[in-house]
Enzyme design. Structure first.
Site, PDB file in Angstrom:
ATOM      1  N   LYS A 483       0.837  -1.200   0.000  1.00 14.18           N
ATOM      2  CA  LYS A 483       0.000   0.000   0.000  1.00 14.18           C
ATOM      3  C   LYS A 483       0.871   1.249   0.000  1.00 14.18           C
ATOM      4  O   LYS A 483       2.092   1.181   0.185  1.00 14.18           O
ATOM      5  CB  LYS A 483      -0.925  -0.008   1.212  1.00 14.18           C
ATOM      6  CG  LYS A 483      -0.212   0.018   2.560  1.00 14.18           C
ATOM      7  CD  LYS A 483      -1.203  -0.040   3.710  1.00 14.18           C
ATOM      8  CE  LYS A 483      -0.470   0.005   5.051  1.00 14.18           C
ATOM      9  NZ  LYS A 483      -1.408   0.004   6.190  1.00 14.18           N
ATOM     10  N   TYR A 709      14.576  31.545   3.316  1.00 13.95           N
ATOM     11  CA  TYR A 709      13.521  32.381   3.884  1.00 13.95           C
ATOM     12  C   TYR A 709      13.767  32.733   5.360  1.00 13.95           C
ATOM     13  O   TYR A 709      14.307  31.936   6.118  1.00 13.95           O
ATOM     14  CB  TYR A 709      12.178  31.665   3.774  1.00 13.95           C
ATOM     15  CG  TYR A 709      11.672  31.532   2.360  1.00 13.95           C
ATOM     16  CD1 TYR A 709      11.293  32.647   1.610  1.00 13.95           C
ATOM     17  CD2 TYR A 709      11.553  30.271   1.772  1.00 13.95           C
ATOM     18  CE1 TYR A 709      10.824  32.514   0.320  1.00 13.95           C
ATOM     19  CE2 TYR A 709      11.078  30.125   0.478  1.00 13.95           C
ATOM     20  CZ  TYR A 709      10.711  31.261  -0.256  1.00 13.95           C
ATOM     21  OH  TYR A 709      10.252  31.120  -1.527  1.00 13.95           O
TER      22      TYR A 709
END
Length: 814
Positions: A483, A709
């Protein structure tokens, strides 16, 4: 090869169940999947701690194989094939290889060491190829199995051999020495690889040196520790960058993208330039130089050939191509042995019905051109190749031997015609000698995506699977979870590998994951663990098996089953034993029995539950209570419905920590991908995924300047900054930035500077020799996903599954 069966029987001291031994054998096989298996094949059913190839014998008999080396004859097959019975099939393979090696008499280089074996072997092959017909280990076939298979590749036209030997514990090298019987030895180095197999470094050195007991010369870096363990009768030929008493002394100067080596040997002094700057490559070059000096090559030849050395790609890679193609990239070598390996790898790629081969001239086969390309033709036919593109003057002469073949004299000619060749919806094997520069063809065919890639080691997947299988009772079935895109690794390739290993079930979370696997040709039963009711129609259409965990879901599925007049459609009943996520509670079971006992539309294939804390020792009592409750509740259902389904509750940690709770099946998840919550177990697993990127740009900033940033990093010294094109949109947590985490650049830690951006991150490479375009390791062995998870206060599952789909997955085998 062509060997009389009677000689093989004698060499391995086998008992046989047949009379006729006048047959000849032309193929030795250990791979049940190989299309090269035929009636002249002798299949060795190897048995290891975690695998047993005897389970494939019936399948192989049905494919026409007649001869098998076994340690027992499987029941009911005694009269269906010819069996050579031995105590140990691996020893038998090694004994035959030793016998086969004794039939040939020419110089053989044997290489061992902790690192660099394969690169030194490939470089020596390149350096010696103009003068010899060289047989060498394909890829990194250096193990107890790989070495025999390599030596068995010798034919009567070869006149030089180069074989590498790798060991992991005491007692292994003597077997390999008997098989290789090197006349020239090379010891690359002694490092930390496989340390766990030895009590101390002394034991490891002694074991590796066993390869050289009969050599005429041993080439090595002059080292007092190693020399202390050497037999005084072994002649050495040493090099050093520190000790002028070595036979050959090197002085090195490293520049931005190349190095200069000043070589002093006896009265000879000369220079060579090489396109490498890292220490490992320089050491590998030095071993090659000494080999050429020992073989009496001239200074001019050494300078010319060493300067042409190149990076070695040691593995087959599967890549996404444009126009829905799948590429198998083996574009750096073209010899007959590696072509056989690559075609077997192609055989396991079932994404497309059409198969194409792009093939350059083949060198160093030891065969005449006529015989070589006749054998290549047989391989191509047996592997059902639909079309062949021949590139090179020699292979083009024999294009009529291949079905649907087109020829080109040069790679440039192929590239000019590329637009008219219509590559689409097919699997393409690109197999070329380095001088043909097939990397340019790969670039044309490859899907244009992110420079960042997640490399998935299929050998490691097999190792980890077999490790957990070794913990299971003989009758315990195994479901493997694929999965979440195979825990971020890619579902289809892994599912295909699991099918070969004969796992019993695959598990997916949602129907669309299972549908994609079915569309890709996966035939294993697939259980959908969290099916949405809107997907029930599709689940039935594709033959998937839903987990049913609520009355609402059960009634919805039964309604559809009734409409479609289904009979005994397989479903799986989930019981809640304390996870409190999904499942029927104990008090719901009487009603569940009532509903199911009146329906013939479905059949209960399995009953399952899920352990909440199987990896937490403090919660052992809770886990044991879960197991007890599951046993009681599942028994109630079985009695109430008069059924005998598969029962399963153990996940990866449950397999390791609660072996008594295996019931009928277990579910393997994150452990397959090389991650364990148990420290003692982690060392026994192999890491599967390596996330790589490149350096986009390098700049130098001054004191006081900032990076990224919010100016979270401000330089306190003159700092060299490298920008890497990967960020939080690719799955790299921002918590890993601002000095917490690091990447590897040229095998050195480069701290992450400031905030991680959406598509980029920046690292400090002030003290690292690197260049734009150079490789960067985001995670792998170091840092591992466990390291990142611990530092960012999460779990490895989240790290792996967060890697976005825009990151290209590349699958490879060593």
């Amino acid at each position: 090869m062509s060997v009389l069966l009677k000689d093989i029987i004698a060499s391995i001291q086998a008992d046989i169940n047949f009379d006729t031994v006048s047959e000849t054998i032309n193929t030795i096989s250990i791979d049940s999947r190989s299309s090269q298996n035929n009636e002249k094949t002798l299949f060795f059913a190897l048995v290891g701690p975690n695998h047993d190839a005897h389970i494939y014998i019936e399948e192989l008999i049905n494919k026409g194989i007649r001869y098998f080396v076994v340690n027992h004859v499987p029941q009911e097959l005694e009269s269906k094939a010819n069996f050579l019975l031995v105590e140990d099939t691996l020893k038998a393979l090694q004994d035959f290889a030793s016998y086969y090696r004794s039939l040939f008499h020419f110089p053989v280089i044997g290489i061992t060491g902790s690192n660099g074996k394969t690169i030194v072997k490939e470089w020596l092959n390149f350096l010696l190829a103009p003068d010899y017909n060289v047989i060498r280990s394909p890829k990194s076939y250096n193990s107890q199995v790989g070495v025999p298979l390599s030596v068995i590749g010798i034919n009567e036209h070869h006149n030089f051999g180069i074989f590498e030997a790798g060991i992991s514990t005491v007692g292994e090298m003597s077997h390999l020495q008997q098989i290789i019987k090197p006349t020239i030895g090379i010891l690359t180095n002694i490092g930390s690889a496989h340390d766990e197999g030895f009590d101390n470094i002394s034991q490891k050195i002694k074991e590796k040196l066993r390869l050289f007991t009969e050599v005429e010369v041993l080439i090595l870096n002059k080292n007092k520790t190693i020399e202390a363990f050497l037999n005084k009768n072994i002649k050495t030929f040493t090099w050093s960058t520190q000790d002028r008493n070595a036979d050959v002394f090197f002085q090195k100067n490293t520049y931005e993208d190349y190095s200069e080596l000043n070589i002093t040997y006896n009265q000879l002094c000369f220079k060579v330039n090489i396109p490498f700057t890292d220490e490992a490559s320089l050491e590998n070059v030095m071993h090659c130089v000494l080999t050429l000096l020992y073989l009496k090559y001239s200074q001019e030849t050494i300078q010319e050939r060493i300067a042409e050395l190149y990076p070695v790609e040691m593995r087959l890679k599967v890549k996404n191509g444009s126009n829905n193609c799948t590429l198998i990239d083996d574009s750096y070598s073209s010899d007959f042995q590696s072509l056989k390996i690559a075609l077997d790898f192609l055989e396991n790629q079932n994404q497309h019905k059409k198969r194409a081969l792009i093939l350059s001239d083949i060198f160093q086969s030891g065969l005449s051109d006529e015989e070589l390309y006749s054998r290549v033709s047989q391989l191509i036919i047996s592997h059902k190749i639909n079309r062949v593109f021949c590139i090179g003057e020699t292979v083009s002469k024999f294009k009529n031997k291949f079905l649907n073949a087109v020829s080109f004299q040069t790679t440039e000619d192929f590239i000019k015609a590329f637009e008219d060749l219509n590559f689409a919806n097919e699997t393409i094997l690109i197999k070329g000698s380095r001088q043909f520069e097939f990397e340019n063809i790969v670039s044309l065919l490859e899907e244009k995506t992110h420079e960042t890639v997640l490399e998935i080691n299929l050998n490691a997947i097999s190792h980890n699977l077999n490790y957990f299988k070794s913990k299971l009772n003989p009758k315990t079935k195994l479901m493997v979870m694929v999965k979440a895109f195979g825990y971020g690794s890619g579902s289809y390739e892994i599912a295909k590998l699991l099918a070969h290993h004969k796992v019993d079930y695959l598990g997916v979370a949602f129907a669309d994951e299972g549908i994609e696997l079915c569309k890709a040709g996966i035939e294993l039963p697939i259980m959908v663990m969290n099916p949405e009711m809107t997907s029930f129609q599709s689940i039935i259409q594709y033959g998937l098996e839903p987990e049913i965990y609520s009355f609402r879901g059960l009634k919805a599925f039964l309604k559809i089953a009734e409409e479609k007049k289904l009979e005994n459609y397989p479903i799986h009943i989930k019981i809640n034993t304390g996870m409190n996520r999904l499942g029927f509670d104990t008090e719901m079971l009487p009603e569940l029995v009532e509903i199911l006992s009146h329906s013939k539309r479905v059949t209960i294939k399995s009953i399952l539950s899920h352990l909440a804390s199987s990896d937490v020792p403090e919660h052992k009592d809770f886990t044991l209570q879960q197991i007890t409750d599951f046993d009681n509740d599942s028994t109630y259902l079985m009695k109430g419905l008069n059924i005998n389904p598969i029962r399963h509750i153990c996940n990866t940690s449950g397999i390791s920590n609660y072996p008594g709770a295996q019931f009928d099946m277990v579910r393997l998840g994150i452990g397959l991908y090389g991650v364990s919550n148990e420290s003692h177990e982690q060392s026994k697993l192999e890491h599967v995924g390596t996330l790589k990127s490149v350096i986009s740009q390098i700049r130098t900033i001054e004191i006081g300047e900032s990076v990224s940033y919010v100016r979270r990093f401000i330089a306190t010294r003159k700092t060299k900054v490298a920008t890497i094109p990967i960020g939080y949109a690719d799955g790299i947590s921002r918590l890993w930035g601002s000095g917490v985490g690091y990447v590897l650049v040229n095998n050195k830690k480069a701290p992450i500077l400031g905030s991680i951006c959406m598509d980029m991150l920046m690292v400090d490479v002030t003290d690292i020799n690197c260049f734009e375009g150079g490789e960067v390791i985001i995670f792998g062995k170091d840092p591992s996903v466990n390291d990142i998870a611990k530092a960012t206060n999460t779990i490895p599952y989240e790290i792996l599954t967060s890697i976005s789909a825009r990151v290209k997955r590349v699958f490879y085998r060593e």
